[in-house]
Structure formats: C-alpha cells, structure tokens
Enzyme design. Structure first.
Site, PDB file in Angstrom:
ATOM      1  N   LYS A 118      -5.408   2.497 -20.537  1.00  0.00           N
ATOM      2  CA  LYS A 118      -5.553   2.733 -21.974  1.00  0.00           C
ATOM      3  C   LYS A 118      -4.240   2.425 -22.692  1.00  0.00           C
ATOM      4  CE  LYS A 118      -9.435   4.080 -20.237  1.00  0.00           C
ATOM      5  NZ  LYS A 118      -9.741   5.479 -19.931  1.00  0.00           N
TER       6      LYS A 118
ATOM      7  N   ARG B 182       0.811  -1.217   0.000  1.00  0.00           N
ATOM      8  CA  ARG B 182       0.000   0.000   0.000  1.00  0.00           C
ATOM      9  C   ARG B 182       0.846   1.269   0.000  1.00  0.00           C
ATOM     10  NH1 ARG B 182      -1.449   2.727   4.054  1.00  0.00           N
ATOM     11  NH2 ARG B 182      -1.511   0.995   5.498  1.00  0.00           N
TER      12      ARG B 182
ATOM     13  N   TYR C  63     -13.210  14.081 -19.104  1.00  0.00           N
ATOM     14  CA  TYR C  63     -13.566  12.674 -18.905  1.00  0.00           C
ATOM     15  C   TYR C  63     -14.702  12.606 -17.864  1.00  0.00           C
ATOM     16  CZ  TYR C  63     -13.264   7.830 -17.489  1.00  0.00           C
ATOM     17  OH  TYR C  63     -13.574   6.537 -17.184  1.00  0.00           O
TER      18      TYR C  63
ATOM     19  N   ASP D 239      -4.474  15.821 -18.193  1.00  0.00           N
ATOM     20  CA  ASP D 239      -4.721  14.393 -18.347  1.00  0.00           C
ATOM     21  C   ASP D 239      -4.172  14.025 -19.724  1.00  0.00           C
ATOM     22  OD1 ASP D 239      -5.830  11.912 -19.018  1.00  0.00           O
ATOM     23  OD2 ASP D 239      -7.604  12.240 -17.775  1.00  0.00           O
TER      24      ASP D 239
END
Ligand SMILES: *Cc1c(COP(=O)(O)O)cnc(C)c1O
Length: 385
Positions: free
Chosen positions: A202, A51, A105, A177
């Site tokens: 992506k 983590r 987005y 982005d």
C-alpha cells in the site's frame, strides 16, 4: 558508527543506505543472487541467502524501515499477510490466546478465526474504543493484543494508548497493523507498541506494482520472527526489495499530499446534497477525530461515504467517475474506488458487516496523486449526471 537522521523525509532518502556507496552507485543496485560466498558464518540463519532475508537489499530496507518508526529493528516479508501470519505464528503456540480488535483486514480476520484456531490458538474480539471491556476477556493463556491503527473501511481509531498500557499491565505483546496511517502519519513503536505491521503493498511502496510486507519493532522479537520467516519462506524477492526501496523514498511527499487532498475531497462530499454520510478522520464529525488529532500527524488519504439511495445509486456513481479506478487495494498514486461489501469485506456475512456498521452501499476511496480539483470536478459530475 551509523549516521542518525532527525526527520522522516531525510530518513526515507538516507537511512539504511550503504555507508560507502557501492562502486559509487547513488541508487542501491539489485543484488539478484540467491546465494553469497561463505564468510565463516557459524549459524544457519547468518548464511547469506535470499530466503534468509539478509542480502544487501534486505538489510538496507530493514535499517530504513526501523529508522522510519524509531524502532530497534525491522524485517521485510513477501506480503503484508506474510508479515502478519509469520508474526502471529512466531509468538503464539497451541493453547495460547489473543485479544483482537473486532474490525480487521479480511485476510487477518480469516487467518485468526480459521487457521489459528485449527492450531489450537484461540481469540476473543474486543471493542477497541472500550478498554473497560477488555479485562473480563483476559485469560492466563493470553499472550497478544492485536489492533489496527485505523480500521477499514470506517477509519476508526482504537484507544491505542490504552492498548499499550493494557499490554504492559498484563505482560502481553502489543501489535498494530499500521498500514493505513503509514509511518508518516503514525509511528506505533514511538507510542510503546512492541510491533508495527505493514502491508508495504500500500503506502510504503505506493505505486501499485508489488506485494510486500514488514514488521517493525523490538529487536529480540524481530529476530525471533526472522527465524520463523526463514523456515516458512515468505521472503521478499530482491527485485521487489529494489522496487519497495525506490517507492519508499517518496513516501512523505506522497502521503502529505494525499492527506491534504483527501481532506479537501471530504469537505466537498460533506456538503454535497447527494451524500448521506461521510467517514474521514480529518472531519470533526468523525467520532475518533480528537483521538486521531492527538496521536497522528495526518489523517491519511482514505475515506468512505454513503450516498442517499440504494446500492444501485452507489454502483452508478462508481461507474460514472472517470478518474478513479474501480479496484480493491489502496495507497497508490492512482485514486481507487471500491464498494467494500463486494471486495475487501465480501468474505463477511451481511449480518456481520451490518453489526460493524459497514452497509452494502458504503463506498471507499483511496485518494491518489491526481490534482485535487480534477478529482472533485469528476466526483461532482458523477454525483449529478
Ligand atoms: C492489504 C492489507 C493487508 C494485507 O497485505 P498484502 O500485502 O495484500 O498481503 C493487511 N492489512 C491491511 C490493513 C491491508 O490493507
């Protein structure tokens, strides 16, 4: 001293790899261990734990991603939204304000307009192509200017240089982005952006088999965001790290092929009598073609278009194609086709979509790695059944 590499193809293969191969292993193994033997660390954030984003798989990815965009540092996250939400929550406090591009987005749009406002963090939308209109929206509390390097689904390119200049002049943190261009076509930190965000789901991973995200940019900011991520817990699992690492090695060959294939498909569609309008940055007819030509190394594998006729004509075309798969998401090896009004932009009202120029019949294409001529032949038969 860590080796440095000049070109992105070489960085994708060699940057960030362990200086000494682990037991001679040519491919970095998966360290499927939640915790690691205590090594005398005095800070919580330095303990070795999945983590805390510092296993060998995380560290190699961080170095590779930073090298790809010529940035100081990088951080991988459990998803693109994990990268975006953690970054904004790290840098903004109640009472702060941010300027955001008006075409975002869907997840980012909802996070900023619904979740951040609940925390007392406010925003104003800006038109990315009209820098003159930004200053009147600036407040004493404005901390961040947020854009997307290429917008979805119209593939618009904001005045990205003006964004960086505006941020510098007004002491704002600039972020973009950069998912759509990928580091092959655009490297935001090279142009002065403080932070570059990615959905690695992506192009970076490229195989439609994981979700992952990344933040790339200035070292001190990345450290601050890492500490926030350690608390929020949106850390990337080592197996997903391994798959992302493996997928990234072919990024340059994939994206270059997709750039070329999308251009050929766009030219075919542009001249087809059944096509009303096409949006592809590589075509001179795109209003942002010149800007993209100056800033980008390629025009991406993303395009969108409208057919003559109504929504049923669009849906029939989608059903008639045999190679492209009707699915949301993008940037994978397979060609994906979608009607944004029903998928990525279904959360928006028809009115809001129309105001941005996104019609209900608009079709978006993410060009994969199939033979270009096979895709064109398939689109041709689907247009003239
Ligand atoms: C997909 C996408 C996201 C969100 O990424 P996830 O990995 O699905 O969380 C953010 N921005 C853009 C531009 C995207 O295409």
């Amino acid at each position: 001293m860590p080796k440095t590499y000049q070109n992105i193809e070489t960085k994708l293969i060699h940057a960030g790899e362990p200086e000494e191969r682990i037991r001679g292993s040519v491919s970095l193994p998966v360290f499927q261990s939640s915790t690691f033997e205590y090594g005398g660390q005095s800070s919580y954030h330095d303990l070795k734990y999945i983590r805390l984003n510092n296993t060998p798989n995380h560290i190699a990815l961080h170095k590779k991603l930073a090298a790809l965009e010529n940035a100081e540092a990088a951080l991988v996250t459990a998803s693109g939204m994990g990268a975006i939400s953690t970054t904004l929550l790290s840098l903004l406090s109640p009472g702060d304000h941010l300027l955001v591009q008006n075409c975002l987005y869907g997840g980012t749009h909802d996070f900023i307009t619904k979740d951040l406002t609940k925390l007392g963090i406010f925003y104003d939308f800006i038109d990315g192509s009209d820098p003159e209109s930004w200053e009147p929206k600036l407040r004493a509390e404005t901390k961040v200017i947020y854009v997307e390097s290429m917008t979805n689904p119209l593939l618009q390119v904001a005045d990205l240089i003006a964004v960086v200049e505006f941020a510098t002049a007004h002491h704002l943190i600039s972020m973009t982005d950069n998912t759509f261009p990928s580091p092959v076509n655009f490297r935001a930190p090279e142009q002065g952006f403080d932070l570059s965000l990615h959905s690695c789901t992506k192009y970076l991973n490229g195989h439609s088999d994981i979700v992952a995200g990344a933040v790339i940019g200035r070292g001190e900011l990345i450290q601050q965001i890492t500490h926030k991520l350690n608390h929020l817990g949106a850390s990337l699992d080592p197996h997903a790290c391994f798959l992302l690492h493996r997928g990234m090695k072919t990024l340059a060959v994939r994206v270059r092929y997709q750039n070329e294939s999308a251009l050929a498909i766009s030219k075919f569609l542009e001249h087809h009598p059944a096509v009303e309008k096409i949006n592809y940055l590589g075509l001179e007819s795109h209003p942002d073609h010149e800007r993209a030509r100056e800033l980008f190394d390629g025009f991406s594998g993303m395009l969108s278009f409208e057919l003559k006729g109504d929504v049923e004509v669009a849906d029939r075309f989608i059903q008639n194609t045999t190679l492209s798969i009707s699915a949301p998401s993008l940037g994978g090896v397979e060609t994906l086709i979608t009607r944004p009004a029903t998928t990525s932009h279904s959360g928006m009202s028809q009115e809001d979509r129309q105001a941005l120029g996104i019609s209900d019949r608009l079709i978006r294409l993410s060009v994969g790695l199939e033979a270009t001529e096979d895709l064109i032949e398939d689109f041709d038969q689907a247009l003239t059944p």
